[in-house]
Design an enzyme around this catalytic site. Structure first.
Site, mmCIF file in Angstrom:
data_model
loop_
_atom_site.group_PDB
_atom_site.id
_atom_site.type_symbol
_atom_site.label_atom_id
_atom_site.label_comp_id
_atom_site.label_asym_id
_atom_site.label_seq_id
_atom_site.Cartn_x
_atom_site.Cartn_y
_atom_site.Cartn_z
ATOM 1 N N ALA A 63 -3.426 40.532 43.503
ATOM 2 C CA ALA A 63 -2.047 40.966 43.703
ATOM 3 C C ALA A 63 -1.726 41.969 42.604
ATOM 4 C CB ALA A 63 -1.118 39.760 43.624
ATOM 5 N N GLY A 108 -5.695 37.495 44.355
ATOM 6 C CA GLY A 108 -5.308 37.712 45.754
ATOM 7 C C GLY A 108 -6.438 38.277 46.605
ATOM 8 N N GLU A 111 -8.388 35.360 47.563
ATOM 9 C CA GLU A 111 -7.526 34.581 48.470
ATOM 10 C C GLU A 111 -7.455 35.190 49.867
ATOM 11 O OE1 GLU A 111 -4.393 34.772 45.483
ATOM 12 O OE2 GLU A 111 -4.270 32.595 45.515
ATOM 13 N N GLU A 131 -6.014 33.898 37.546
ATOM 14 C CA GLU A 131 -4.569 33.828 37.329
ATOM 15 C C GLU A 131 -4.149 33.105 36.054
ATOM 16 O OE1 GLU A 131 -6.038 33.391 40.244
ATOM 17 O OE2 GLU A 131 -4.953 34.479 41.789
#
Ligand code: CAA
Length: 258
Positions: A63, A108, A111, A131
């Site tokens: 992200a 992300g 993910e 993260e």
């Protein structure tokens, strides 16, 4: 679209996340464009999707950290929901989605790959959930899907340590199904997608639904779901043709998705 390239190639299509200068990191615009792209897939024609990243270095590097850096708690939660909603749409799309992971798949990126039906990767791929090193948890499904895919012990080790793993280790723990030299990755994904697209589409869709939804049920309910989806294939043109072809010792003429 600025960041998503969609290319239909007959009965399969390739979605490329294309924000190369930020290693294809997912900001709100990329997520919104991906969402629109998924809504626009022509499900009458396309029987399988491939998801990949632009360039030779990165699939998706996570992200967008710049966009997240000053969010409030409420905004952080809303950003998580934005990603989760799009990834869930990808995961529950009726047709199979292959992640062709061509480099960094971090945060992300890992993910979104896990929201696809399965993953293949290039030999330079790197996976990880970094993260906790940034002061946050994985927020686009990582705590849930990694644990389901590789087991809670390995998922916890990867997430708590924030340690990246290379392609061979991702293969060893079952996060990816196969590793290819970089230049062979997309051709291999396309060959697989074309092979899937040749099979009876209603049956393939029902298999995806049976596996995805069955995993959340106890075994009695799960086999009941399978029975319904099995039964649903009968009386279709494709079931009649597939079985007739076998009995008549000939090749299937074509599956027509009906
Ligand atoms: N967000 C925003 N920008 C990113 C990014 C990200 N996740 N990852 C890379 N970029 C940008 C860099 O800022 C850099 O931009 P500038 O050229 O403008 O400085 C550009 O992409 C190239 O990156 P690097 O110079 O860092 O390239 P590198 O080869 O030295 O390193 C890398 C590559 C190891 C992948 C490194 O970029 C990196 O560590 N990226 C961040 C990975 C990460 O932590 N991802 C998780 C994000 S959090 C998350 O995803 C939360 C969630 O679950 C929802």
């Amino acid at each position: 679209m600025e960041y998503i390239v969609y290319e239909q190639k007959g009965q399969y299509a390739v979605i490329t996340i294309s924000r190369e200068k930020a290693l294809n990191a997912l900001n709100s615009q990329v997520l919104a464009e991906l969402d629109q792209t998924l809504d626009a897939v022509n499900l009458d024609e396309v029987r399988c999707l491939i998801l990949t990243g632009a360039g030779a270095k990165s699939f998706v590097a996570g992200a967008d950290i710049g966009e997240m850096s000053n969010l409030t708690k409420a905004e952080g939660e809303a950003f998580g929901k934005k990603g989760n909603d799009v990834f869930r749409k990808l995961e529950t799309l009726p047709i199979p989605v292959i992640a062709a992971v061509n480099g960094f798949a971090l945060g992300g990126g890992c993910e979104i790959a896990m929201s696809c039906d399965f993953r293949i990767c290039s030999d330079n791929a790197v996976f990880g959930q970094p993260e906790v090193g940034l002061g946050i948890t994985p927020g686009f499904g990582g705590t849930q899907r990694l644990a389901r895919l590789v087991g809670p012990g390995m998922a916890k080790q990867m997430i708590f340590t924030a340690r990246n793993i290379k392609a061979d280790e991702a293969y060893r723990i079952g996060l990816v199904n196969a590793v290819y030299p970089q230049e062979e990755l997309l051709p291999a994904a396309e060959k697989m997608a074309a092979g899937i697209a040749k099979n009876a589409p209603i049956a393939v869709r029902n298999c995806k639904k049976a596996i995805n939804e069955g995993l959340d049920l106890d075994m009695d309910k799960a086999v009941e779901l399978e029975e319904k989806l099995f039964g649903d294939c009968f009386e279709s043109y494709d079931q009649r043709e597939g079985m007739a072809a076998f009995l008549e010792k000939r090749k299937v003429e074509a599956f027509l998705n009906k």
